[in-house]
Motif scaffolding. Structure first.
Motif, PDB file in Angstrom:
ATOM      1  N   TYR A   1      -6.847  -7.861 -10.082  1.00 42.17           N
ATOM      2  CA  TYR A   1      -6.264  -6.589  -9.662  1.00 42.17           C
ATOM      3  C   TYR A   1      -4.992  -6.389 -10.469  1.00 42.17           C
ATOM      4  CZ  TYR A   1      -9.524  -6.433  -5.754  1.00 42.17           C
ATOM      5  OH  TYR A   1     -10.672  -6.371  -4.984  1.00 42.17           O
TER       6      TYR A   1
ATOM      7  N   LYS B   1       1.232  12.654  -7.958  1.00 41.01           N
ATOM      8  CA  LYS B   1       0.460  11.979  -6.920  1.00 41.01           C
ATOM      9  C   LYS B   1       0.849  10.510  -6.788  1.00 41.01           C
ATOM     10  CE  LYS B   1      -3.942  12.890  -5.088  1.00 41.01           C
ATOM     11  NZ  LYS B   1      -3.672  14.147  -4.508  1.00 41.01           N
ATOM     12  N   GLY B   2       1.074  10.081  -5.567  1.00 44.96           N
ATOM     13  CA  GLY B   2       1.330   8.668  -5.301  1.00 44.96           C
ATOM     14  C   GLY B   2       0.021   7.895  -5.449  1.00 44.96           C
ATOM     15  N   LEU B   3       0.049   6.837  -6.229  1.00 42.65           N
ATOM     16  CA  LEU B   3      -1.161   6.041  -6.468  1.00 42.65           C
ATOM     17  C   LEU B   3      -0.951   4.624  -5.950  1.00 42.65           C
ATOM     18  CD1 LEU B   3      -1.827   7.079 -10.192  1.00 42.65           C
ATOM     19  CD2 LEU B   3      -2.786   8.114  -8.126  1.00 42.65           C
ATOM     20  N   THR B   4      -2.059   3.960  -5.633  1.00 39.79           N
ATOM     21  CA  THR B   4      -1.992   2.570  -5.175  1.00 39.79           C
ATOM     22  C   THR B   4      -2.918   1.719  -6.020  1.00 39.79           C
ATOM     23  OG1 THR B   4      -1.677   3.384  -2.930  1.00 39.79           O
ATOM     24  CG2 THR B   4      -2.250   1.061  -3.175  1.00 39.79           C
ATOM     25  N   PHE B   5      -2.366   0.695  -6.630  1.00 40.92           N
ATOM     26  CA  PHE B   5      -3.196  -0.280  -7.335  1.00 40.92           C
ATOM     27  C   PHE B   5      -3.196  -1.534  -6.477  1.00 40.92           C
ATOM     28  CE2 PHE B   5      -2.211   2.750 -10.578  1.00 40.92           C
ATOM     29  CZ  PHE B   5      -3.354   2.802 -11.345  1.00 40.92           C
ATOM     30  N   THR B   6      -4.365  -1.870  -5.958  1.00 42.82           N
ATOM     31  CA  THR B   6      -4.486  -2.987  -5.023  1.00 42.82           C
ATOM     32  C   THR B   6      -3.858  -4.249  -5.617  1.00 42.82           C
ATOM     33  OG1 THR B   6      -6.504  -2.015  -4.172  1.00 42.82           O
ATOM     34  CG2 THR B   6      -6.173  -4.367  -3.723  1.00 42.82           C
TER      35      THR B   6
ATOM     36  N   ASP C   1     -11.098  -0.239  -2.842  1.00 46.94           N
ATOM     37  CA  ASP C   1      -9.751  -0.712  -3.194  1.00 46.94           C
ATOM     38  C   ASP C   1      -9.450  -0.533  -4.680  1.00 46.94           C
ATOM     39  OD1 ASP C   1     -11.204  -2.733  -4.378  1.00 46.94           O
ATOM     40  OD2 ASP C   1     -10.199  -4.369  -3.334  1.00 46.94           O
ATOM     41  N   ALA C   2     -10.405   0.048  -5.413  1.00 46.24           N
ATOM     42  CA  ALA C   2     -10.154   0.289  -6.839  1.00 46.24           C
ATOM     43  C   ALA C   2      -9.606   1.687  -7.082  1.00 46.24           C
ATOM     44  CB  ALA C   2     -11.445   0.114  -7.632  1.00 46.24           C
ATOM     45  N   CYS C   3      -9.724   2.568  -6.093  1.00 47.93           N
ATOM     46  CA  CYS C   3      -9.377   3.979  -6.301  1.00 47.93           C
ATOM     47  C   CYS C   3      -7.865   4.181  -6.191  1.00 47.93           C
ATOM     48  CB  CYS C   3     -10.085   4.818  -5.241  1.00 47.93           C
ATOM     49  SG  CYS C   3      -9.588   6.550  -5.275  1.00 47.93           S
ATOM     50  N   PRO C   4      -7.183   4.537  -7.305  1.00 47.34           N
ATOM     51  CA  PRO C   4      -5.716   4.664  -7.224  1.00 47.34           C
ATOM     52  C   PRO C   4      -5.214   5.717  -6.213  1.00 47.34           C
ATOM     53  CG  PRO C   4      -6.401   4.396  -9.499  1.00 47.34           C
ATOM     54  CD  PRO C   4      -7.656   4.628  -8.693  1.00 47.34           C
ATOM     55  N   PRO C   5      -5.820   6.912  -6.139  1.00 47.88           N
ATOM     56  CA  PRO C   5      -5.321   7.850  -5.113  1.00 47.88           C
ATOM     57  C   PRO C   5      -5.943   7.619  -3.736  1.00 47.88           C
ATOM     58  CG  PRO C   5      -6.816   8.989  -6.585  1.00 47.88           C
ATOM     59  CD  PRO C   5      -6.748   7.568  -7.072  1.00 47.88           C
ATOM     60  N   ARG C   6      -6.686   6.543  -3.587  1.00 46.32           N
ATOM     61  CA  ARG C   6      -7.295   6.188  -2.296  1.00 46.32           C
ATOM     62  C   ARG C   6      -8.146   7.332  -1.738  1.00 46.32           C
ATOM     63  NH1 ARG C   6      -6.518   1.766  -3.922  1.00 46.32           N
ATOM     64  NH2 ARG C   6      -5.587   0.039  -2.798  1.00 46.32           N
TER      65      ARG C   6
ATOM     66  N   GLY D   1      -5.889  -1.444 -13.206  1.00 46.29           N
ATOM     67  CA  GLY D   1      -6.994  -1.257 -12.280  1.00 46.29           C
ATOM     68  C   GLY D   1      -7.734  -2.544 -11.985  1.00 46.29           C
TER      69      GLY D   1
ATOM     70  N   MET E   1     -11.556   5.651 -12.663  1.00 50.52           N
ATOM     71  CA  MET E   1     -11.444   4.207 -12.436  1.00 50.52           C
ATOM     72  C   MET E   1     -12.712   3.657 -11.798  1.00 50.52           C
ATOM     73  SD  MET E   1      -9.819   1.330 -12.561  1.00 50.52           S
ATOM     74  CE  MET E   1     -11.048   0.085 -12.200  1.00 50.52           C
TER      75      MET E   1
ATOM     76  N   MET F   1       0.814  -1.225   0.000  1.00 55.95           N
ATOM     77  CA  MET F   1       0.000   0.000   0.000  1.00 55.95           C
ATOM     78  C   MET F   1       0.848   1.276   0.000  1.00 55.95           C
ATOM     79  SD  MET F   1      -3.180  -0.906   0.020  1.00 55.95           S
ATOM     80  CE  MET F   1      -4.181   0.395   0.738  1.00 55.95           C
TER      81      MET F   1
END
Lengths: 370, 133
Positions: free
Chosen positions: A153, A242-247, B122-127, A157, B88, A84
């Motif tokens: 996942y 921007k820091g992004l998170t792909f589950t 949990d799909a949102c990249p910038p949370r 996306g 997304m 994360m």
């Protein structure tokens, strides 16, 4: 004019007039760009250390340069945080002005006797902090969907089962390289908008593949050109970084890139007039875990932007991964800089290669690789 | 009149036929949008339709039986500063509470349509999406 404005202008006035009247078109994109990172020179400690291993807020950074230079990659992950938190988040925190924890270890040498350090650094305390991305702003990309029975996942996306949705990642008609399909004005040394400040194209991006199949108007239908870019992290703006998170994939860096395209002649105007109707991408089934996934169909960005596409008779809802809203902002900010005279157009010092084969990684013997 | 509520209940309250009672005793039309139960209790998202008095009566009945009742608007929240309007979420939201305005490119969140299913979280990249229940 921004790319959006230019397309409208050409529709109303034709290519000839547009080529005469318009000097520069500003493009823009804002999306997840994994092959990004920043090099940082931390300054020397006393006693000094030659850093062999580096962590920034728990995320491993690349050492192996001189004593206090490190490179933090956007997708490097903090091993304790369930994928994360990664390099992209650390880079965003730095741009936000936050202090991050630096830990480093070294072997200890006669000239660098120190073996470890645990401290805090920020963009204010370090010497250079430079965003240096080896592959950004892909000229077209893929559309991802999922035929399997379970949710996937991916870096494209969250893909719902049984063609539950489809995602795509290009900004389409606004995207820089879509408007200069043969790289006439974009090359090494081109000045660009990068993360809210001025940056430069430093090389062709990795996996640069100008030979990808193209439509008759020259726009690639598959991933083709890419840019390697560089810019001063200290001047960047968190609005565009921007820091992004792909589950279950990890982190990636969302970054805004804009390239100004000078309208050299009618041909260039015709290129910049390209619309989402003219740009096609291929739909791939990401449940096939292979390098060469079959193409399910080709689809235009106009269809993708409409909200759903037809895949095997099913209406499948679509999601962009790159923000059209932010892409437009990028093109507008770049336009305002140019109008104010703060940003001048830089002719490339060298053009990109016209052909460059895209090679693959295979398991080879030493002899086969030689 | 229609309203959407989020119910939370303890293991004891989980054993009561509350949906039946809402229908039979309070004359409500009950649409179960989401239901789950585990070792620490249960959560349910309901759409209640009926006369205003009956809805009030039903909610009072739930509260009297130890069921937590909250309006759906407290179910999912979007951090507008974190959202990059990438979109997304729009293809995975089952109730189309998240939609993109094709003119502006902005994603809007219609809380009235949200059923707090949590698919977007949990799909949102910038949370930017947070589930509160």
């Amino acid at each position: 004019m921004t790319a959006s404005e230019f397309k409208e202008y050409v529709k109303a006035n034709g290519v000839k007039k547009a080529a005469r009247e318009v000097d520069v078109v500003t493009t823009g994109t804002f999306g997840a760009m994994c092959s990004s990172g920043a090099y940082i020179n931390f300054g020397h400690a006393d006693p000094p250390i030659k850093m062999q291993k580096i962590w920034l807020d728990g995320v491993p950074a690349q050492a192996g340069l001189a004593a206090v230079d490190g490179y933090i990659g956007a997708t490097a992950l903090d091993e304790t945080n369930n994928m994360m938190h990664g390099g992209a988040h650390v880079i965003e925190d730095l741009v936000r002005g936050k202090a991050v924890r630096l830990r480093a270890t070294g072997h200890g040498t006669d000239c660098y006797p120190r073996k470890e350090i645990d401290t805090y650094v920020s963009l204010r305390t370090v010497n250079q902090a430079v965003l240096m991305n080896v592959r950004n702003a892909y000229q077209n990309y893929a559309v991802a969907t999922n035929s399997s029975a379970k949710t996937l996942y991916t870096y494209m996306g969250k893909l719902l089962p049984e063609f539950g949705n489809a995602t795509f990642s290009s900004a389409g008609e606004l995207s820089p390289l879509m408007n200069d399909p043969y790289y006439r004005t974009i090359g090494i040394g081109t000045r660009i908008f990068l993360g809210g400040t001025q940056g430069y194209v430093m090389w062709e991006g990795t996996q640069f593949n100008p030979g990808a199949p193209r439509t008759p108007n020259g726009v690639p239908k598959r991933p083709a050109g890419t840019l390697a870019v560089i810019g001063d992290l200290k001047q960047m703006n968190p609005e565009f970084l921007k820091g992004l998170t792909f589950t279950r994939y990890g982190s990636s860096l969302g970054i805004g890139i804009g390239v100004p395209i000078p309208i050299l002649d009618e041909d260039m105007a015709r290129c910049c007039a390209v619309t989402n109707n003219d740009i096609l991408a291929a739909v791939f089934d990401y449940s096939q875990p292979t390098r060469s996934r079959p193409v399910l169909r080709e689809v235009s960005y106009a269809e993708l932007r409409s909200g759903d596409i037809d895949i095997k008779g099913k209406q499948v809802p679509t999601s962009p991964l790159s923000s059209m809203y932010k892409a437009r902002q990028v093109s507008e900010v770049l336009k305002s800089w140019i109008l104010k005279g703060e940003f001048t157009i830089q002719e490339p010092v060298q053009s990109f290669p016209k052909d460059r084969p895209l090679r693959t990684l295979d398991v080879r013997t030493e002899r086969e690789a030689t | 009149m229609k309203t959407k509520v989020v119910l939370t209940f303890s293991p004891e309250a989980s054993n009561q036929p509350i949906t039946h009672n809402l229908i039979a005793k309070h004359h409500l039309l009950v649409n179960i949008l989401r239901a789950e139960i585990d070792e620490v209790g249960g959560k349910m998202v309901l759409e209640l339709s009926g006369k205003a008095d009956d809805i009030r009566g039903g909610i009072d009945y739930l509260k009297a039986n130890g069921v937590g009742v909250r309006p759906i608007k407290e179910g999912v929240r979007r951090d507008d500063e974190a959202c990059t309007h990438c979109g997304m979420c729009v293809s995975i939201c089952p109730t189309k509470a998240l939609t993109m305005d094709l003119k502006t490119g902005k994603v809007s969140f219609n809380e009235d349509k949200c059923v707090a299913c949590g698919v977007c979280i949990d799909a949102c990249p910038p949370r930017a999406m947070e589930i509160l229940i």
